[in-house]
Design an enzyme around this catalytic site. Structure first.
Site, PDB file in Angstrom:
ATOM      1  CE  LYS A  36      -6.770   8.399   8.170  1.00  0.00           C
ATOM      2  NZ  LYS A  36      -7.535   7.263   8.693  1.00  0.00           N
ATOM      3  CE  LYS A  43      -3.366   2.609   2.780  1.00  0.00           C
ATOM      4  NZ  LYS A  43      -4.393   2.613   3.831  1.00  0.00           N
ATOM      5  NE  ARG A  56     -11.323  -0.764   2.844  1.00  0.00           N
ATOM      6  CZ  ARG A  56     -12.009  -1.055   3.947  1.00  0.00           C
ATOM      7  NH1 ARG A  56     -13.168  -1.666   3.865  1.00  0.00           N
ATOM      8  NH2 ARG A  56     -11.531  -0.750   5.139  1.00  0.00           N
TER       9      ARG A  56
HETATM   10  N1  BES Z   1      -4.596   4.249   6.756  1.00  0.00           N
HETATM   11  C1  BES Z   1      -5.775   3.937   7.449  1.00  0.00           C
HETATM   12  C2  BES Z   1      -5.600   2.796   8.452  1.00  0.00           C
HETATM   13  C3  BES Z   1      -4.676   3.041   9.609  1.00  0.00           C
HETATM   14  C4  BES Z   1      -5.164   3.358  10.853  1.00  0.00           C
HETATM   15  C5  BES Z   1      -3.311   2.875   9.461  1.00  0.00           C
HETATM   16  C6  BES Z   1      -4.314   3.549  11.913  1.00  0.00           C
HETATM   17  C7  BES Z   1      -2.448   3.072  10.516  1.00  0.00           C
HETATM   18  C8  BES Z   1      -2.942   3.389  11.748  1.00  0.00           C
HETATM   19  C9  BES Z   1      -6.878   3.531   6.458  1.00  0.00           C
HETATM   20  O1  BES Z   1      -6.807   4.120   5.220  1.00  0.00           O
HETATM   21  C10 BES Z   1      -8.167   3.966   7.054  1.00  0.00           C
HETATM   22  O2  BES Z   1      -8.369   5.134   7.171  1.00  0.00           O
HETATM   23  N2  BES Z   1      -9.023   3.007   7.389  1.00  0.00           N
HETATM   24  C11 BES Z   1     -10.285   3.290   7.964  1.00  0.00           C
HETATM   25  C12 BES Z   1     -11.306   2.399   7.311  1.00  0.00           C
HETATM   26  C13 BES Z   1     -12.723   2.738   7.682  1.00  0.00           C
HETATM   27  C14 BES Z   1     -13.122   4.054   7.075  1.00  0.00           C
HETATM   28  C15 BES Z   1     -13.600   1.629   7.201  1.00  0.00           C
HETATM   29  C16 BES Z   1     -10.172   3.010   9.450  1.00  0.00           C
HETATM   30  O3  BES Z   1      -9.542   2.046   9.830  1.00  0.00           O
HETATM   31  O4  BES Z   1     -10.717   3.787  10.224  1.00  0.00           O
HETATM   32 ZN    ZN Z   2      -4.931   4.691   4.584  1.00  0.00          ZN
HETATM   33 MG    MG Z   3      -7.844   5.995   5.162  1.00  0.00          MG
END
Ligand code: BES
Ligand code: ZN
Ligand code: MG
Length: 503
Positions: A282, A270, A356
């Site tokens: 975020k 990724k 994803r």
């Molecule tokens: N990059 C994040 C996941 C992540 C979280 C990596 C904490 C490292 C530390 C990913 O792109 C993300 O934002 N995922 C979301 C998915 C959700 C919206 C279904 C998440 O995990 O909150």
């Molecule tokens: Zn991410």
């Molecule tokens: Mg994300």
């Protein structure tokens, strides 16, 4: 720091620190520790053990100054190995990291001479003891201090030489080989760590492409935005749309020289160089470390930086869909419907589930290469971090035998992998009324839902997904004393590619 081995008699060595060891509650000394004890008129036994009560507990240290020039070292560092029956290669890696940190405490200590810990103990082979030593030492020597002032940079000592002294001629060559492999593996980890720790405005998709291009001994093809459009990577392109930094699709190929590869493997990383979350922005605390969202890509580049040096005998493809997930007038929006490379349509439920989407197209690309195995490495879900914490990565896949094999390897690399399920039930929550699927499902079981989503884009049954969201970037030091980027999965995948096994 130069790590090397020399033949010699340890008590004659001139150095700042001489490192010997002691098993827990060991009554009679043996090996080189015994030699040094004799040279010091039994001081290790009479003084350190009997008077000072040093027990040799795992990871404990005792520093003994050399008073009367009995030996040429300025001081002796006695390292506790713990219980003999409990010592193994993973503990040795950790111990060697601790030793280097201990040696670095004193700013005038530059030249270290040491015995090779673990040698001749149980089933530990000479080469592996040396490999592990080089790994542990270099893990602890890593720093990311380019933005610190000189005063802060020089808070610990810069070790110049760390030399293993061995008197058995037959072992020297094996030690040298082990050290070389261990150092190369750590070099790959450090390569990844440097990329992850660096700021996101420097590590752009373009920069990742340049870094890939500069790796020697591998073929690298960079696809620009136009090419990506021509490849119909609609999911990847959508994520990239909100940023002024254009996406790059990176394909690295390594082929062994002069031999037919015994396998073809694709490793997908990724490569979100910054994840703001997009329109589903975020909150500040979650965005803080999102420069680490390219840790999977950094892992791939770290691996490729050493494949030819390690003479890997497999054909390896590295695949990175690199872009930024940003917010702007051009950014993709919730409700958008995207078409991935394999023709499947995706309704955007949440722009923060961007990884994803980029991986979907990258996995389609990997699938078309017709390789034997596909592994993807991704900081994919906060849910995986919630489930497993920061000490284990989640592993999922469609072939249990393959998963078991990788988990087995991770036991010797000491990067924990814990399997999460890809139950059919997770599929339901990805259902969309207007597209083949949505990009997010239920709030619960998020790591598995993400895994199931990815599985829609790869037909190859030998596919593994590793979620490193929790392990890639550490806010608190781990047992090696490593903070921030830790090069997650570089060691495991190199052990896997090289078939590193200790007999
Ligand atoms: N990059 C994040 C996941 C992540 C979280 C990596 C904490 C490292 C530390 C990913 O792109 C993300 O934002 N995922 C979301 C998915 C959700 C919206 C279904 C998440 O995990 O909150
Ligand atoms: Zn991410
Ligand atoms: Mg994300």
């Amino acid at each position: 720091m130069k790590i090397d081995v020399k033949k010699g008699d340890i008590k004659n060595e001139i150095c700042d620190v001489l490192v010997v060891n002691l098993f827990e509650d060991e009554k009679t000394l043996s090996g080189q520790t015994k030699v040094i004890n004799q040279a010091l008129n039994n001081k290790i036994v009479d003084y350190v053990i009997e008077r000072e009560g040093f027990s040799g507990e795992f990871g404990s240290f005792y520093t003994l100054p050399v008073m009367n020039n009995e030996i040429n070292a300025k001081k002796v560092l006695i390292v506790g190995l713990g219980k003999k029956e409990e010592l193994n290669l993973n503990k040795l890696r950790e111990l060697n990291a601790k030793i280097l940190r201990e040696c670095k405490k004193n700013k005038t200590d530059k030249n270290i001479v040491s015995v090779l810990h673990g040698l001749d103990i149980g089933e530990l082979c000479t080469k592996c003891c040396a490999k592990i030593m080089a790994e542990g030492l270099t893990i602890a020597d890593y720093k990311f201090d380019k933005y610190l002032c000189d005063e802060d940079k020089n808070k610990t000592s810069e070790i110049e030489n760390f030399i293993i002294c061995e008197n058995d001629e037959n072992k020297i060559e094996k030690i040298r080989q082990g050290l070389q492999i261990g150092e190369t593996i750590s070099k790959a980890s450090n390569f990844a760590k440097d990329l992850i720790n660096e700021a996101a405005y420097i590590i752009t998709p373009e920069k990742l492409a340049q870094v890939a291009k500069n790796i020697k001994g591998v073929d690298v093809k960079i696809y620009d935005k136009k090419d990506i459009e021509n490849m119909n990577m609609g999911a990847f392109l959508a994520v990239a749309r909100g940023s002024v930094n254009e996406p790059k699709f990176i394909h690295l190929t390594y082929k062994p020289q002069n031999v037919l590869p015994d396998k073809k493997i694709a490793i997908v990383g990724k490569g979100i160089t910054f994840d703001s979350g997009g329109m589903d922005l975020k909150p500040p605390s979650s965005m803080l470390n999102m420069k680490d969202d390219m840790s999977g890509a950094a892992c791939v580049l770290g691996l490729f930086s050493v494949l030819s040096e390690l003479k890997i005998n497999k054909e390896v493809h590295g695949i990175i869909a690199a872009c930024e997930n940003m917010i702007s007038g051009c950014a993709y929006k919730p409700g958008d419907i995207l078409t991935a490379k394999n023709g499947k349509t995706i309704e955007v439920d949440n722009t923060d589930a961007e990884g994803r989407l980029t991986l979907a197209d990258a996995l389609c690309f990997a699938d078309e290469l017709q390789v034997d195995e596909v592994i993807d490495v991704a900081t994919l879900t906060g849910a995986c971090m919630v489930a497993l914490g920061t000490c284990a990565s989640g592993i999922m896949g469609t072939n249990q035998e393959f998963i078991d094999r990788l988990i087995e390897v991770s036991k010797s690399s000491d990067e924990k992998l814990w399997q999460l399920p890809l139950f059919e039930e997770y599929d339901k929550s990805l259902k969309s009324d207007i597209a083949d699927m949505k990009n997010t499902g239920s709030r619960y079981g998020g790591a598995s839902t993400a895994g199931v989503f990815l599985s829609k884009f790869i037909k190859n049954n030998n596919w593994i997904h590793i979620d490193i969201a929790g392990t890639a970037f550490l806010e608190k030091p781990d047992k090696f004393g490593v903070k921030m980027a830790n090069g997650a999965m570089v060691r495991t995948l190199l052990y896997y590619l090289k078939d590193c096994k200790c007999k």
